[in-house]
Design an enzyme around this catalytic site. Sequence first.
Site, mmCIF file in Angstrom:
data_model
loop_
_atom_site.group_PDB
_atom_site.id
_atom_site.type_symbol
_atom_site.label_atom_id
_atom_site.label_comp_id
_atom_site.label_asym_id
_atom_site.label_seq_id
_atom_site.Cartn_x
_atom_site.Cartn_y
_atom_site.Cartn_z
ATOM 1 N N LYS A 52 -19.041 16.664 -51.660
ATOM 2 C CA LYS A 52 -18.133 15.172 -52.044
ATOM 3 C C LYS A 52 -16.804 15.339 -51.433
ATOM 4 O O LYS A 52 -16.059 14.548 -50.885
ATOM 5 C CB LYS A 52 -18.287 14.964 -53.561
ATOM 6 C CG LYS A 52 -19.686 14.350 -53.921
ATOM 7 C CD LYS A 52 -19.738 14.045 -55.132
ATOM 8 C CE LYS A 52 -21.196 13.724 -55.500
ATOM 9 N NZ LYS A 52 -21.586 13.780 -56.997
ATOM 10 N N GLN A 96 -19.041 15.263 -62.389
ATOM 11 C CA GLN A 96 -20.601 15.536 -62.026
ATOM 12 C C GLN A 96 -21.289 15.787 -63.219
ATOM 13 O O GLN A 96 -20.778 16.467 -64.319
ATOM 14 C CB GLN A 96 -20.214 16.801 -61.288
ATOM 15 C CG GLN A 96 -21.330 17.264 -60.469
ATOM 16 C CD GLN A 96 -21.990 16.299 -59.415
ATOM 17 O OE1 GLN A 96 -20.947 15.509 -58.850
ATOM 18 N NE2 GLN A 96 -23.351 16.499 -59.129
ATOM 19 N N ASP A 119 -19.017 6.132 -59.462
ATOM 20 C CA ASP A 119 -20.233 6.461 -59.346
ATOM 21 C C ASP A 119 -21.273 5.147 -59.984
ATOM 22 O O ASP A 119 -22.428 5.266 -59.539
ATOM 23 C CB ASP A 119 -20.479 7.555 -60.456
ATOM 24 C CG ASP A 119 -20.850 8.904 -60.030
ATOM 25 O OD1 ASP A 119 -21.325 9.068 -58.780
ATOM 26 O OD2 ASP A 119 -20.342 9.942 -60.585
HETATM 27 N N1 GUN Z 1 -25.442 14.609 -60.616
HETATM 28 C C1 GUN Z 1 -26.384 14.193 -59.503
HETATM 29 N N2 GUN Z 1 -26.307 13.281 -58.946
HETATM 30 C C2 GUN Z 1 -24.886 12.681 -59.361
HETATM 31 C C3 GUN Z 1 -24.311 11.737 -59.190
HETATM 32 O O1 GUN Z 1 -24.834 10.723 -58.158
HETATM 33 N N3 GUN Z 1 -23.034 11.481 -59.453
HETATM 34 C C4 GUN Z 1 -22.724 12.299 -60.656
HETATM 35 N N4 GUN Z 1 -21.421 12.194 -61.350
HETATM 36 N N5 GUN Z 1 -23.416 13.558 -60.992
HETATM 37 C C5 GUN Z 1 -24.598 13.813 -60.310
#
Ligand code: GUN
Length: 281
Positions: A52, A96, A119
């Site tokens: 990311k 996350q 998100d």
């Molecule tokens: N954990 C697995 N996929 C995601 C996601 O798309 N966003 C976040 N914040 N955590 C995750």
Amino acid sequence: MAAIIDGKTVSLQIKEELKQKAADLRTQGTAVTLAVIQVGDNPASCVYVRNKKKGCEYIGIGSLSYELPEETTQDELLSLIRELNGRGDVNGILVQLPLPAHIDEDTVIKAIDPQKDVDGFHPQSVGALCIGQPGFVSCTPAGIIQLLKRSGISIEGKECVVLGRSNIVGKPMSLLLLRENATVTIAHSRTKNLKEVTSRADILIVAIGKPKMITREYVKEGAVVIDVGINRDENNKLCGDVDFEDVEPICSAITPVPGGVGPMTIAMLLNNCIESVRLQS
Ligand code: GUN
């Protein structure tokens, strides 16, 4: 022989468009910054978070990184989120998941300012999606819609079956397909006559989390198959929820794992970061 839906190429195309938008915003004097919070050092999360941050760098937006120890308390995490909510120079906040067991994910998600919820997990974002109002949309399902559209696959009027009902993928996926005027069925682990239900699909989206579960008996001939799963097979090789070798010969188009849905998630997160500027203005 199915067409292989190439998520790597489509995501790159989107990232190039976002790079241009980020440059245009910079010219107007607007910087875009994503704050990424990770608690603990779950190895999969470390990879996602690294990617990311790399994505932000690639399209030319800023990222702030908060790598907190496993023993961080919920209150400490909430106070960091409150601080970031109040900062004018932070456009997006991403925590996350998963979080350590002593922290309640719902409480944390609810603490994020919905205007910075890149998100799309906040109840307000989910509610907005449900009633067709503007807001952030969960990245994986948004990426799947883009993948279908940019691969020339029309959605309107199609029978779509979504296998899986998670908050992150299955539920928002169904709402997005509905918004595109598909006829949508949500199937899940307790669905009766599952093969019969999935075999109705013109477009089958699989997010059930079981390696190679979907064989050709679940799939109508000529269907489009989208595989959201990321698993390891018996030889520790990455595989999806769909048995690709078995299904590919009978469908019209299919996403590979890796290189299908996966790359789209980050592209849509970056898209949400750029969009945040408009939502916040
Ligand atoms: N954990 C697995 N996929 C995601 C996601 O798309 N966003 C976040 N914040 N955590 C995750």
